[in-house]
Design a protein around this motif. Structure first.
Motif, PDB file in Angstrom:
ATOM      1  N   ARG A 168       0.679  -1.341   0.097  1.00 30.13           N
ATOM      2  CA  ARG A 168      -0.005  -0.355   0.033  1.00 30.13           C
ATOM      3  C   ARG A 168       0.538   1.013   0.195  1.00 30.13           C
ATOM      4  N   LYS A 169       1.680   0.803   1.023  1.00 29.08           N
ATOM      5  CA  LYS A 169       2.755   2.277   0.651  1.00 29.08           C
ATOM      6  C   LYS A 169       3.624   2.252  -0.670  1.00 29.08           C
ATOM      7  N   VAL A 170       3.894   2.022  -1.392  1.00 27.76           N
ATOM      8  CA  VAL A 170       4.173   1.675  -3.009  1.00 27.76           C
ATOM      9  C   VAL A 170       3.026   2.352  -3.684  1.00 27.76           C
ATOM     10  N   LEU A 171       1.759   1.586  -3.660  1.00 27.13           N
ATOM     11  CA  LEU A 171       0.609   1.779  -4.689  1.00 27.13           C
ATOM     12  C   LEU A 171      -0.189   3.355  -3.910  1.00 27.13           C
ATOM     13  N   ARG A 172       0.068   3.638  -2.831  1.00 24.43           N
ATOM     14  CA  ARG A 172      -0.139   5.255  -3.009  1.00 24.43           C
ATOM     15  C   ARG A 172       0.472   5.973  -3.184  1.00 24.43           C
ATOM     16  N   LYS A 173       1.841   5.583  -3.639  1.00 22.80           N
ATOM     17  CA  LYS A 173       2.732   6.529  -4.537  1.00 22.80           C
ATOM     18  C   LYS A 173       2.817   6.388  -5.899  1.00 22.80           C
ATOM     19  N   VAL A 174       2.061   5.482  -6.428  1.00 22.36           N
ATOM     20  CA  VAL A 174       1.497   4.980  -7.727  1.00 22.36           C
ATOM     21  C   VAL A 174       0.722   6.153  -8.487  1.00 22.36           C
ATOM     22  N   PHE A 175      -0.523   5.545  -7.492  1.00 22.51           N
ATOM     23  CA  PHE A 175      -1.862   6.409  -8.055  1.00 22.51           C
ATOM     24  C   PHE A 175      -1.790   7.857  -7.374  1.00 22.51           C
TER      25      PHE A 175
END
Length: 292
Positions: A168-175
Motif C-alpha cells: 500500500r505504501k508503494v501504491l499510494r506513491k503510484v496512484f
C-alpha cells in the motif's frame, strides 16, 4: 568439485537418512541430524576436495543449529578450522534461521523491496509517467524482488499484514492522492487501492504462486527430491501447544477458500485446469488474509 562431492558418500535425502548433501555450483550445504555426523562428513569433504586442489573457505563457511528452543551460539572446530556459529544465514538468496521461521525471510524480502522502491523513487515522482506505467514498474521490478521464493512461504497473519502495508505504501506513491468532495486532497484508502489493483494484491499473488508450485510438485515423478520431501511424514510427534502453520496446511486452506479442495491432487494433474485455479486465486476475495 563434482567428483569430490560424490566421494563424500552422502546419498539420498534427510527423510530416512542421518545426513543430506545439497550443492549448487560451489555452494554446498551438509544437513545432519547430529553435530558429530555433520563434522564427520565435512571433514571427508575437505579431504576429498584437497585431492583435486580445492580448499574449503573456513571464513565463508557457517554453522547453524536448528532448534525450537533458544540456545547460545556455538562455534564448531573441524580439523584446524573454527567454523562460526550463526542464527541466521543466507543461502541462494533465501534466509535460513535457527528457529526455522519464515518471518525472518519475509522481513528481509520487504527490506530488499524497500531498497528497490527507493532506488526508483524518482520515477514514481515523475509527472511524465502515467499511473499505468508506474504500476507496471512495481509489478515487474519491485514485487518480484519482494516475493522471491514466496512459493515455499507459510505466512502468518502478522507477516501477511506486513506485506500488505508495504504494498500500500508503494501504491499510494503510484496512484497519488485523491480529491474529496470538499476539494481537499487525501491519501487513498485501502479498499480504493485494492479496487485500482482489481483485487490482485501482493498477498493473493503470493498465494497464487504457492498454488502454482503445489501443482508443479504434484505432477513431479515420485523419484524427484521436492516430491519426496513434500510427501514425507516425520515420525516424531509435534510439541505441545498450538502447532505452527505448515506449508501443506496453507495450501489446503487456500483451496478450501477457492472451493477446490475436493480431489485437488487429481485436478493438479491437469495443467490447464490447475492454471485456471491459479489465475482465480490472484483476485479471489476469500484469499485476502490467512484463514484461522
Amino acid at each position: 568439485m563434482e567428483a569430490a562431492i560424490r566421494n563424500v558418500g552422502v546419498k539420498g535425502l534427510l527423510d530416512y537418512n542421518t545426513s543430506q548433501l545439497a550443492a549448487y555450483a560451489d555452494d554446498i550445504v551438509i544437513t545432519s541430524r547430529s553435530q558429530s555426523s555433520m563434522i564427520r562428513h565435512t571433514t571427508t569433504l575437505q579431504k576429498e576436495a584437497a585431492k583435486y586442489g580445492l580448499m574449503v573457505n573456513a571464513i565463508k563457511t557457517k554453522y547453524l543449529h536448528s532448534t525450537r528452543n533458544p540456545r547460545p551460539l556455538q562455534d564448531v572446530t573441524i580439523g584446524d578450522d573454527t567454523i562460526e556459529g550463526v542464527s541466521i544465514f543466507k543461502y541462494l538468496g533465501s534466509i535460513l534461521s535457527s528457529r526455522n521461521r519464515v518471518g525472518d525471510e519475509v522481513n528481509a524480502r520487504i527490506m530488499a523491496g524497500s531498497r528497490c522502491f527507493y532506488s526508483l523513487s524518482k520515477h514514481f515522482r515523475s509527472k511524465y509517467l502515467s499511473a499505468k506505467s508506474k504500476l507496471s514498474i512495481y509489478k515487474t521490478i519491485i514485487r518480484p524482488v519482494t516475493t522471491y521464493g514466496c512459493e515455499a512461504w507459510s505466512l502468518t497473519a502478522l507477516e501477511t499484514q506486513k506485506l500488505a502495508v508495504f504494498e500500500r505504501k508503494v501504491l499510494r506513491k503510484v496512484f497519488g492522492p485523491v480529491k474529496d468532495a470538499d476539494g481537499d486532497y487525501r491519501i487513498r484508502m485501502n479498499h480504493e487501492l485494492e479496487a485500482l489493483m482489481n483485487r490482485e494484491t501482493i498477498v493473493r499473488f503470493i498465494k497464487s504462486q504457492r498454488l502454482r508450485w503445489a501443482g508443479h510438485v504434484e505432477r513431479m515423478g515420485k523419484n524427484r527430491a521436492p516430491k519426496i520431501m513434500t510427501d514425507w511424514k516425520p515420525q516424531q510427534k509435534r510439541p505441545r501447544g498450538r502447532p505452527r502453520k505448515r506449508w501443506c496446511d496453507c495450501i489446503e486452506d487456500d483451496l478450501k477458500a477457492l472451493k477446490c479442495f475436493m480431489n485437488w491432487r487429481r485436478t493438479a494433474k491437469d495443467r490447464r485446469a490447475w492454471q485456471s485455479i491459479v489465475e482465480e486465486a490472484k483476485t479471489h476475495k476469500g484469499l485476502w488474509r490467512r484463514r484461522k
